[in-house]
Motif scaffolding. Structure first.
Motif, mmCIF file in Angstrom:
data_model
loop_
_atom_site.group_PDB
_atom_site.id
_atom_site.type_symbol
_atom_site.label_atom_id
_atom_site.label_comp_id
_atom_site.label_asym_id
_atom_site.label_seq_id
_atom_site.Cartn_x
_atom_site.Cartn_y
_atom_site.Cartn_z
ATOM 1 N N SER A 85 43.655 101.838 -48.954
ATOM 2 C CA SER A 85 41.968 101.833 -48.258
ATOM 3 C C SER A 85 40.931 102.185 -49.149
ATOM 4 O O SER A 85 40.357 102.151 -48.848
ATOM 5 N N VAL A 86 41.424 102.209 -50.834
ATOM 6 C CA VAL A 86 40.679 102.885 -51.362
ATOM 7 C C VAL A 86 40.977 101.851 -52.565
ATOM 8 O O VAL A 86 41.615 101.209 -53.521
ATOM 9 N N TYR A 87 39.860 100.675 -52.905
ATOM 10 C CA TYR A 87 39.673 99.214 -53.864
ATOM 11 C C TYR A 87 38.343 100.107 -54.591
ATOM 12 O O TYR A 87 37.013 100.159 -54.672
ATOM 13 N N ARG A 88 39.296 99.548 -56.208
ATOM 14 C CA ARG A 88 38.172 100.646 -56.899
ATOM 15 C C ARG A 88 37.705 99.860 -58.534
ATOM 16 O O ARG A 88 39.027 99.105 -58.868
ATOM 17 N N TYR A 89 36.778 99.382 -58.861
ATOM 18 C CA TYR A 89 36.610 98.609 -59.616
ATOM 19 C C TYR A 89 35.854 99.292 -60.878
ATOM 20 O O TYR A 89 34.966 99.944 -60.819
ATOM 21 N N ILE A 90 36.483 99.367 -61.721
ATOM 22 C CA ILE A 90 36.205 100.445 -63.074
ATOM 23 C C ILE A 90 35.359 98.852 -63.954
ATOM 24 O O ILE A 90 35.770 98.225 -64.547
ATOM 25 N N ASN A 109 38.381 112.372 -48.732
ATOM 26 C CA ASN A 109 39.278 111.722 -49.010
ATOM 27 C C ASN A 109 39.387 110.416 -50.011
ATOM 28 O O ASN A 109 40.061 110.145 -50.698
ATOM 29 N N GLY A 110 38.292 109.507 -49.568
ATOM 30 C CA GLY A 110 38.349 108.077 -50.393
ATOM 31 C C GLY A 110 37.696 108.347 -51.698
ATOM 32 O O GLY A 110 37.917 107.467 -52.667
ATOM 33 N N ALA A 125 33.518 101.971 -56.063
ATOM 34 C CA ALA A 125 34.510 101.681 -55.342
ATOM 35 C C ALA A 125 34.303 101.978 -53.459
ATOM 36 O O ALA A 125 33.513 102.292 -52.683
ATOM 37 N N TYR A 126 35.421 101.127 -52.634
ATOM 38 C CA TYR A 126 34.826 100.626 -51.561
ATOM 39 C C TYR A 126 36.064 101.340 -50.590
ATOM 40 O O TYR A 126 37.282 100.548 -50.720
ATOM 41 N N ALA A 151 36.372 107.395 -45.207
ATOM 42 C CA ALA A 151 34.699 108.150 -45.433
ATOM 43 C C ALA A 151 35.428 108.863 -44.270
ATOM 44 O O ALA A 151 35.057 109.909 -44.530
ATOM 45 N N TYR A 152 34.058 108.351 -42.693
ATOM 46 C CA TYR A 152 33.579 109.502 -42.458
ATOM 47 C C TYR A 152 34.363 109.278 -40.635
ATOM 48 O O TYR A 152 34.478 109.525 -39.679
ATOM 49 N N GLY A 153 35.331 108.539 -40.872
ATOM 50 C CA GLY A 153 36.117 108.218 -40.018
ATOM 51 C C GLY A 153 35.912 107.413 -38.435
ATOM 52 O O GLY A 153 34.905 106.624 -38.577
ATOM 53 N N ASP A 154 35.918 108.105 -37.383
ATOM 54 C CA ASP A 154 35.930 107.416 -35.659
ATOM 55 C C ASP A 154 34.625 107.512 -35.577
ATOM 56 O O ASP A 154 34.099 107.299 -34.311
#
Length: 199
Positions: A66-71, A150-151, A167-168, A174-177
């Protein structure tokens, strides 16, 4: 006898429906994030699993599903010589954090939190004073084994000093529901950051 069974059946259906709705939201956010990265993001990105040896194509990685990262500077030849963020590191970052709307973030997109000194001067020119509301424009020091999202932890792991990172993350990373400050519930989040130092 039939009545309690019917009540239990309805309760179970509601519980399962809630789980299904949550998974639908997560699945939908994941699909939209991948679509954004591969079709709308500039430059267009490919998953790291599609990068051929010797290629210089820009790519994204996925952590925790669930965490997408571009460097941005991943192909910098000196990058391997810089300190790497590990599980026990303390990291200083300069960042901008946004509620992500699955579209390009531009200079006119207002972050919900930032410590980027470039924003401070830009906001002062516009007559805005975000620093008085609790923002500081000093590097943020993050302990990787401390209390952080966590993300963000997953996005930082494996980065190196000097990296420029996008980072997406889906809402559960992130902050949940629940609503948090100005962030609506179940919001995907984008963090743009530079790794200033790694200890």
């Amino acid at each position: 006898m039939k009545r309690p069974f019917a009540i239990l059946f309805c309760a179970a259906a509601l519980l399962l429906g809630g789980c299904s709705q949550e998974e639908d939201t997560l699945s939908g956010q994941r699909e939209k994030l991948v679509s954004y990265l591969e079709r709308t993001h500039s430059p267009s990105l490919i998953p790291d699993t599609s990068v051929e040896e010797g290629s210089q194509l820009p790519f994204y990685t996925v952590a925790g599903n669930s965490v997408y990262r571009y460097i941005q500077n991943v192909y910098d030849p000196d990058r391997a010589n810089r300190p790497e963020v590990g599980e026990n590191s303390t990291v200083a970052i300069t960042f901008r954090a946004y509620v992500f709307e699955f579209s390009n973030i531009t200079d006119s997109t207002f972050p919900f939190w930032s410590n980027d000194p470039l924003l401070e001067s830009a906001y002062q020119e516009l007559g805005l004073s975000v620093g008085e509301g609790g923002w500081t424009f000093e590097p943020l020091h993050v302990s990787m084994n401390g209390n952080i999202l966590n993300g963000l932890r997953l996005a930082l792991l494996g980065c190196r000093e000097g990296d420029d990172v996008e980072a997406y993350m889906t809402y559960n990373m992130a902050y949940g529901d629940s609503s948090f400050s100005t962030i609506p519930s179940e919001s995907p989040i984008a963090w743009f950051f530079t790794v200033d130092a790694v200890e």
